[in-house]
Design an enzyme around this catalytic site. Structure first.
Site, PDB file in Angstrom:
ATOM      1  CD  GLU A 126       9.496  10.265  -2.354  1.00  0.00           C
ATOM      2  OE1 GLU A 126      10.468  10.563  -3.071  1.00  0.00           O
ATOM      3  OE2 GLU A 126       8.375   9.965  -2.799  1.00  0.00           O
ATOM      4  CG  HIS A 172      -1.558   1.334   1.486  1.00  0.00           C
ATOM      5  ND1 HIS A 172      -2.503   1.888   0.645  1.00  0.00           N
ATOM      6  CD2 HIS A 172      -1.360   2.237   2.486  1.00  0.00           C
ATOM      7  CE1 HIS A 172      -2.861   3.076   1.123  1.00  0.00           C
ATOM      8  NE2 HIS A 172      -2.184   3.316   2.237  1.00  0.00           N
ATOM      9  CB  THR A 220       5.329  24.922   6.501  1.00  0.00           C
ATOM     10  OG1 THR A 220       6.505  24.157   6.225  1.00  0.00           O
ATOM     11  CG2 THR A 220       4.119  24.165   6.019  1.00  0.00           C
ATOM     12  CB  SER A 274       0.471  28.646  -5.289  1.00  0.00           C
ATOM     13  OG  SER A 274       0.988  28.184  -4.078  1.00  0.00           O
ATOM     14  CE1 TYR A 294       7.928  19.985   3.496  1.00  0.00           C
ATOM     15  CE2 TYR A 294       9.464  18.387   4.419  1.00  0.00           C
ATOM     16  CZ  TYR A 294       8.487  19.358   4.595  1.00  0.00           C
ATOM     17  OH  TYR A 294       8.076  19.683   5.849  1.00  0.00           O
ATOM     18  CG  ASP A 322       6.824  18.339 -26.304  1.00  0.00           C
ATOM     19  OD1 ASP A 322       7.136  17.784 -25.235  1.00  0.00           O
ATOM     20  OD2 ASP A 322       6.007  17.842 -27.106  1.00  0.00           O
ATOM     21  CD1 TRP A 375       5.880   3.505   4.367  1.00  0.00           C
ATOM     22  CD2 TRP A 375       7.111   4.417   2.756  1.00  0.00           C
ATOM     23  NE1 TRP A 375       6.187   4.789   4.749  1.00  0.00           N
ATOM     24  CE2 TRP A 375       6.942   5.381   3.779  1.00  0.00           C
ATOM     25  CE3 TRP A 375       7.861   4.782   1.628  1.00  0.00           C
ATOM     26  CZ2 TRP A 375       7.495   6.657   3.712  1.00  0.00           C
ATOM     27  CZ3 TRP A 375       8.407   6.065   1.581  1.00  0.00           C
ATOM     28  CH2 TRP A 375       8.210   6.980   2.615  1.00  0.00           C
ATOM     29  CE  LYS A 419       5.649  27.070  -0.329  1.00  0.00           C
ATOM     30  NZ  LYS A 419       5.004  27.723  -1.431  1.00  0.00           N
ATOM     31  CB  SER A 468      10.926   6.329 -14.060  1.00  0.00           C
ATOM     32  OG  SER A 468       9.835   7.174 -14.246  1.00  0.00           O
ATOM     33  CB  SER A 469      12.059   9.614 -10.069  1.00  0.00           C
ATOM     34  OG  SER A 469      10.896   8.972  -9.675  1.00  0.00           O
ATOM     35  CG  HIS A 471      12.059  14.504  11.505  1.00  0.00           C
ATOM     36  ND1 HIS A 471      11.928  15.699  10.864  1.00  0.00           N
ATOM     37  CD2 HIS A 471      11.547  13.599  10.639  1.00  0.00           C
ATOM     38  CE1 HIS A 471      11.361  15.534   9.687  1.00  0.00           C
ATOM     39  NE2 HIS A 471      11.115  14.261   9.525  1.00  0.00           N
ATOM     40  CG  HIS A 472      11.428  10.151   9.539  1.00  0.00           C
ATOM     41  ND1 HIS A 472      10.075  10.023   9.345  1.00  0.00           N
ATOM     42  CD2 HIS A 472      11.816  11.219   8.806  1.00  0.00           C
ATOM     43  CE1 HIS A 472       9.662  10.968   8.512  1.00  0.00           C
ATOM     44  NE2 HIS A 472      10.699  11.712   8.175  1.00  0.00           N
ATOM     45  NE  ARG A 516       3.780   3.350  10.825  1.00  0.00           N
ATOM     46  CZ  ARG A 516       4.625   4.045  10.070  1.00  0.00           C
ATOM     47  NH1 ARG A 516       5.580   4.758  10.653  1.00  0.00           N
ATOM     48  NH2 ARG A 516       4.531   4.045   8.765  1.00  0.00           N
ATOM     49  CG  HIS A 573      12.183  15.036   5.771  1.00  0.00           C
ATOM     50  ND1 HIS A 573      11.043  14.917   6.519  1.00  0.00           N
ATOM     51  CD2 HIS A 573      12.217  16.317   5.333  1.00  0.00           C
ATOM     52  CE1 HIS A 573      10.419  16.078   6.555  1.00  0.00           C
ATOM     53  NE2 HIS A 573      11.116  16.949   5.845  1.00  0.00           N
TER      54      HIS A 573
HETATM   55  C1  HEM Z   1       5.491  20.991   9.472  1.00  0.00           C
HETATM   56  C2  HEM Z   1       5.919  20.048   8.739  1.00  0.00           C
HETATM   57  C3  HEM Z   1       6.236  18.622   9.197  1.00  0.00           C
HETATM   58  C4  HEM Z   1       6.845  18.183  10.321  1.00  0.00           C
HETATM   59  C5  HEM Z   1       7.393  19.025  11.451  1.00  0.00           C
HETATM   60  C6  HEM Z   1       6.880  16.754  10.264  1.00  0.00           C
HETATM   61  C7  HEM Z   1       7.441  15.920  11.227  1.00  0.00           C
HETATM   62  C8  HEM Z   1       7.424  14.547  11.191  1.00  0.00           C
HETATM   63  C9  HEM Z   1       8.039  13.689  12.137  1.00  0.00           C
HETATM   64  C10 HEM Z   1       8.838  14.158  13.386  1.00  0.00           C
HETATM   65  C11 HEM Z   1       7.810  12.402  11.787  1.00  0.00           C
HETATM   66  C12 HEM Z   1       8.316  11.132  12.478  1.00  0.00           C
HETATM   67  C13 HEM Z   1       7.297  10.584  13.398  1.00  0.00           C
HETATM   68  C14 HEM Z   1       7.703   9.236  13.924  1.00  0.00           C
HETATM   69  O1  HEM Z   1       7.920   8.304  13.133  1.00  0.00           O
HETATM   70  O2  HEM Z   1       7.777   9.100  15.150  1.00  0.00           O
HETATM   71  C15 HEM Z   1       7.031  12.445  10.589  1.00  0.00           C
HETATM   72  C16 HEM Z   1       6.598  11.334   9.908  1.00  0.00           C
HETATM   73  C17 HEM Z   1       6.124  11.386   8.622  1.00  0.00           C
HETATM   74  N1  HEM Z   1       5.835  12.524   7.893  1.00  0.00           N
HETATM   75 FE1  HEM Z   1       5.957  14.421   8.576  1.00  0.00          FE
HETATM   76  N2  HEM Z   1       6.297  16.345   9.124  1.00  0.00           N
HETATM   77  C18 HEM Z   1       5.899  17.457   8.438  1.00  0.00           C
HETATM   78  C19 HEM Z   1       5.282  17.489   7.213  1.00  0.00           C
HETATM   79  C20 HEM Z   1       5.129  16.394   6.405  1.00  0.00           C
HETATM   80  C21 HEM Z   1       4.719  16.442   5.040  1.00  0.00           C
HETATM   81  C22 HEM Z   1       4.429  17.700   4.245  1.00  0.00           C
HETATM   82  C23 HEM Z   1       4.693  15.162   4.592  1.00  0.00           C
HETATM   83  C24 HEM Z   1       4.332  14.595   3.243  1.00  0.00           C
HETATM   84  C25 HEM Z   1       3.639  15.121   2.351  1.00  0.00           C
HETATM   85  C26 HEM Z   1       5.047  14.311   5.692  1.00  0.00           C
HETATM   86  C27 HEM Z   1       5.093  12.948   5.618  1.00  0.00           C
HETATM   87  C28 HEM Z   1       5.459  12.131   6.648  1.00  0.00           C
HETATM   88  C29 HEM Z   1       5.491  10.705   6.565  1.00  0.00           C
HETATM   89  C30 HEM Z   1       5.160   9.864   5.332  1.00  0.00           C
HETATM   90  C31 HEM Z   1       5.890  10.227   7.796  1.00  0.00           C
HETATM   91  C32 HEM Z   1       5.979   8.780   8.268  1.00  0.00           C
HETATM   92  C33 HEM Z   1       7.010   7.972   7.651  1.00  0.00           C
HETATM   93  C34 HEM Z   1       6.947   6.560   8.155  1.00  0.00           C
HETATM   94  O3  HEM Z   1       7.504   6.289   9.222  1.00  0.00           O
HETATM   95  O4  HEM Z   1       6.337   5.718   7.491  1.00  0.00           O
HETATM   96  N3  HEM Z   1       5.300  15.083   6.774  1.00  0.00           N
HETATM   97  N4  HEM Z   1       6.814  13.767  10.241  1.00  0.00           N
HETATM   98 CU   LIG Z   2      10.414  13.690   7.769  1.00  0.00          CU
END
Ligand code: HEM
Ligand SMILES: [Cu+2]
Lengths: 323, 520
Positions: free
Chosen positions: B249, B70, B322, B262, B251, B99, B135, B325, B163-164, B296-297, B444, B247
């Protein structure tokens, strides 16, 4: 970028539909599918890899043939005058950002090297914040670089280690670091450095020759560059042979062997690619008389690639062999 | 018209051999929608199993394969290609180019995607099952303990990474080199800007992902020990390499969505975008910062305190651009003559829900607090608020916004709004309760859970089925519009719209801007 006249824009060449992409896809996907099968046969299967190799090679052939046709077509279009200055700039940008992506690929491996050397190694031997578990996991492991003993060996082999992994990691008998000052001239990496650095100079001389319209100078120095590239690859092969045959240094030699072979191996592969690119430019020039003082992008792109490979080597030499 | 430019070819060869940015964009969009449905089907299986505590429908191993596929299919197959499709369609039209800069490579970047996903999906039928390591494919789950299909997974990542990268290089070359005379950088529509910056991110981090899977491949098949402490490596090294990609990614996923929003908000607020320059700088700062926050992950993995603090403060910093914006979007609407057609509704939904996701992100960025939240459903709620209500909502907005330009037909406003409201409600029923179960400690990626989580999970599942159904409605709306929508030939489909794409005929002819337009 300043304003360009709209006349320049009218000539932007948007090619007719083309089978190239689909053929290249077929080749790429078949070869990766074959390669994956080869590896799985090797690791998880009974070890017979014959038919998988077949798939891989067929795919590789289709892929290479398509790329060959693709570049040939691009060259023909250029010779036919279809490429405006603007299109040429697109090619320049394409090549530049491609090389940038390659830099980032190497960065991943260099990053791994730095991380292992500065953090993982000390932690495994019990130092610092990360080292609290040493007495439970890798008692007796002492960190040094190049790593003379893997943690697995330190605890007495795979049977005694507390956590699972994939196989045995036996350290080298002799590393690739500079060891014998008296016989410095036998140290291959030094020669490889000299060769590759000079090849960057020779390719530059060739470029200067071309810019002055001196084709024979161009052909000569480009030829020399290609030969230097071949010598480099040859010496690298020799080094690998020595590593496996005499140093006991293999991919299985723990993280030192892993980083050593992956960094030098990918670099060597890139040298091989760059050398092939330059060889093709040389053949184009000698056999077909391609390239003029103001139109030689194929050569220029290959030479950028060559300089890039060279710079990577400088870092390799520094961080893999010397420091 | 140029001498050898014709309309589209007939039949299948049009699509297989095309070099036309609009054809390629269309293929990307349809492909990503197909992947969205596939990934959605996996999600439905997940939610069906979680409908009640206990094990009822699937085996735990299969459940793990579902969460893994997924995530992979949604991120790499649905969201990323959908925005590349949008870029293909819109960037040349927005900057007045005939083009994309490298049209044949463009076709290649698309065509290697479907086989890559075919290979990935085929792992479901392989011995040992599909990848089941999430994933984020952490080692050693993805190395020592991986099923044999991991090799195919690795190669499919390689191919879609190629591709990307090619797609990104093409976009960079197009934006840098193909702008019409007078289209200076600071006049470019924001969608073009955000994509330019996204493309830089892609070229910078997709190779790092390739490096990560290559190290896995070597560990699995060739005896290296990158991720094996027994050989002197470290499984945590995997996480560093992965998140250095991962990370940026996220963005890569959200910046083009910012671009879409926008474009759309000014149209329906009938006011120019507030703070254009600051939007550009904010986007660039976000992109820069995204390279220095990856750990931070990994707060709970055992980093030195200095590392925890550095990554915590750097992460919090991202909230500043952010916030700029969000402020600018809101201010654009301030005293605007607003109407709420479907694209605008989706943008409103985006604005509210993405901001919630940003706030939960801030909560997660606090290292000591994250020790509690990490790997709980709270994280799941966070990233679905930013990725679904962020990226997917804005993608829906984009489709409704530009569909009339693409096919010369208007969608039905009633149906569009129905789609929006069902999605909006379904989405919130699905993911809002996940904040609570997460804070209460539900981990999770598990097929079963403690009884006290039952009610919220049932809500989540019901919401998910509603949300899933609403996407079928989306598909229906798009097809109905193409087949029997009310024809329109107004160049400017929306009265408040600005930009070069609204100066060409509707539906957009096969070739646009063969001669560059004049840009004031
Ligand atoms: C203010 C902006 C953001 C902050 C401060 C933030 C912070 C964080 C943090 C600290 C985690 C880790 C949580 C953990 O695993 O314990 C996390 C996870 C995640 N964030 Fe954000 N995030 C932000 C915006 C975004 C945006 C814009 C996206 C994507 C469009 C995003 C996608 C994700 C994803 C996919 C995960 C989980 C990844 C995984 O473990 O599978 N985040 N975020
Ligand atoms: Cu992140």
């Amino acid at each position: 970028m300043t304003t360009q006249s709209s006349a320049e824009y009218e000539k932007y060449y948007v090619p007719e539909k083309s089978k190239l992409a689909v053929c290249a896809t077929l080749g790429l996907v078949t070869s990766t599918f074959g390669a994956a099968n080869v590896m799985n046969d090797m690791t998880f299967g009974d070890g017979t890899t014959g038919s998988s190799w077949g798939i891989f090679l067929v795919g590789l052939f289709i892929f290479s043939a398509t790329l060959f046709g693709w570049f040939r077509m691009a060259i023909k279009e250029n010779l036919a005058g279809l490429n405006s200055a603007q299109l040429k700039k697109s090619y320049v940008l394409g090549m530049f950002w491609f090389i940038f992506s390659e830099v980032m690929f190497f960065l991943a491996f260099f990053g791994a090297l730095f991380y292992v050397r500065n953090l993982v190694g000390p932690w495994l031997s019990g130092e610092g914040d990360g080292g609290r578990m040493n007495h439970l996991l890798w008692e007796g492991f002492q960190y040094a670089w190049p790593m003379p003993q893997t943690p697995q060996e330190a605890v007495g082999g795979v049977a005694n280690q507390p956590i699972a992994n994939m196989g045995t990691f036996q350290s080298y008998e002799k590393s690739m670091a500079f060891s014998d000052a008296a016989a410095w001239y036998l140290w291959l990496p030094l020669w490889n450095t000299i060769i590759l650095l000079s090849s960057s100079v020779t390719v530059h001389i060739a470029h200067l020759g071309l810019l002055n319209g001196n084709k024979s100078k161009f052909n000569l120095w480009l030829g020399i560059t290609v030969v230097l590239g071949m010598v480099f690859v040859g010496l690298q092969a020799l080094e690998y042979y020595e590593a496996y045959a005499h140093f006991g240094l293999t991919l299985n030699s723990g993280i030192y062997g892993s980083t050593f072979f992956m960094l030098t191996g990918f670099h060597g592969f890139h040298v091989l690619m760059g050398m092939t690119m330059l060889l093709i430019q040389w053949l184009r020039s000698v056999r077909a008389g391609h390239f003029t003082a103001d139109d030689h992008f194929g050569f220029e792109a290959s030479s950028w690639y060559w300089h890039f490979v060279d710079v990577v080597w400088v870092f390799l030499f520094l961080f893999v062999y010397i420091l | 018209m140029g001498d050898h430019h014709h309309g589209p070819a007939k039949g299948l060869s049009r699509w297989l051999f095309t070099t036309n940015h609009k054809d390629i964009g269309t293929m990307y969009l349809w492909f990503s929608f197909a992947m969205f449905i596939l990934g959605g089907a996996f999600a439905m299986i997940i939610r069906a199993e979680l409908f009640q505590p206990g094990m009822q429908l699937v085996e735990p191993a299969f459940f793990n394969q579902m969460t893994t596929l997924h995530g992979l299919v949604m991120v790499f197959g649905a969201i990323m290609p959908s925005f590349v499709g949008l870029a293909n369609w819109m960037i040349p039209m927005m900057i007045g180019a005939p083009d994309m800069a490298l049209p044949r490579m463009n076709n290649w970047s698309f065509w290697i995607l479907p086989p890559a996903f075919l290979i990935l999906a085929s792992t479901l039928f392989m011995e040992g099952g599909a990848p089941a390591f999430g994933w984020t494919f952490y080692a050693p789950l993805s190395t020592t303990y991986a099923p044999p299909s991991v090799t195919f997974f690795i190669f499919s990542i390689h191919v879609l990474g190629m591709s990307s990268i090619m797609g990104a290089i093409n976009i960079i070359a197009t934006v840098m080199n193909m702008r019409a005379p007078g289209m200076t950088y600071m006049k470019m529509p924001l969608f073009v800007w955000t994509w330019l910056i996204t493309a830089f991110l892609l070229v910078a981090v997709m190779p790092v992902l390739a490096g990560a899977v290559t190290m896995m491949l070597m560990d699995i098949h060739f005896g290296t020990s990158f991720f094996s402490a027994a050989g002197g490596g470290d499984p945590v090294l995997f996480q560093h390499v992965f998140w250095f990609f991962g990370h940026p990614e996220v963005y890569i996923i959200i910046l083009p969505a910012f671009g879409v929003v926008s474009q759309i908000i000014p149209t329906f607020a009938r006011k120019p975008l507030f703070g254009y320059d600051s939007m550009v700088y904010a986007t660039a700062s976000i992109a820069f910062l995204s390279f220095i926050v990856w750990a931070h992950h990994m707060y709970t993995v055992g980093m030195p305190v200095a590392g925890e603090l550095f990554f915590m403060y750097a992460t919090m910093l991202i909230a500043v651009p952010t916030g700029v914006k969000v402020f600018n979007w809101v201010t654009t609407m301030w005293r605007g003559a607003m109407t709420f057609e479907t694209p605008m509704l989706f943008c409103m939904g985006f604005l509210v829900l993405f901001t919630i996701g940003g706030f939960t992100g801030l909560m997660l960025s606090i290292a000591p607090a994250d020790f509690q939240y990490h790997d709980s459903y709270f994280v799941v709620a966070h990233f679905h608020y930013v990725m679904v209500a962020g990226a997917v909502f804005s993608m829906s907005a984009a489709v409704y916004y530009w569909l009339p330009k693409w096919c010369g037909k208007m969608y039905s406003e009633t149906m569009g709004k129905t789609h929006f409201w069902i999605s909006f409600i379904g989405f919130n029923i699905t993911f809002f309760p996940q904040h609570f179960v997460g804070l209460a400690g539900m981990p999770r990626r598990i097929p079963d859970y403690a009884l006290q989580f039952a009610d919220f999970n049932m809500m989540s599942s019901i919401g998910a089925f509603i949300y899933g159904a609403s996407q079928i409605l989306f598909l229906y709306n798009v097809i109905a519009t193409i087949v029997s929508g009310k024809p329109t030939d107004k160049e400017k489909v929306w009265e408040g719209a600005e930009g070069l794409e609204w100066t060409v005929a509707t539906p957009a002819p096969y070739h646009t801007f063969e001669r560059p337009p004049a840009v004031r």
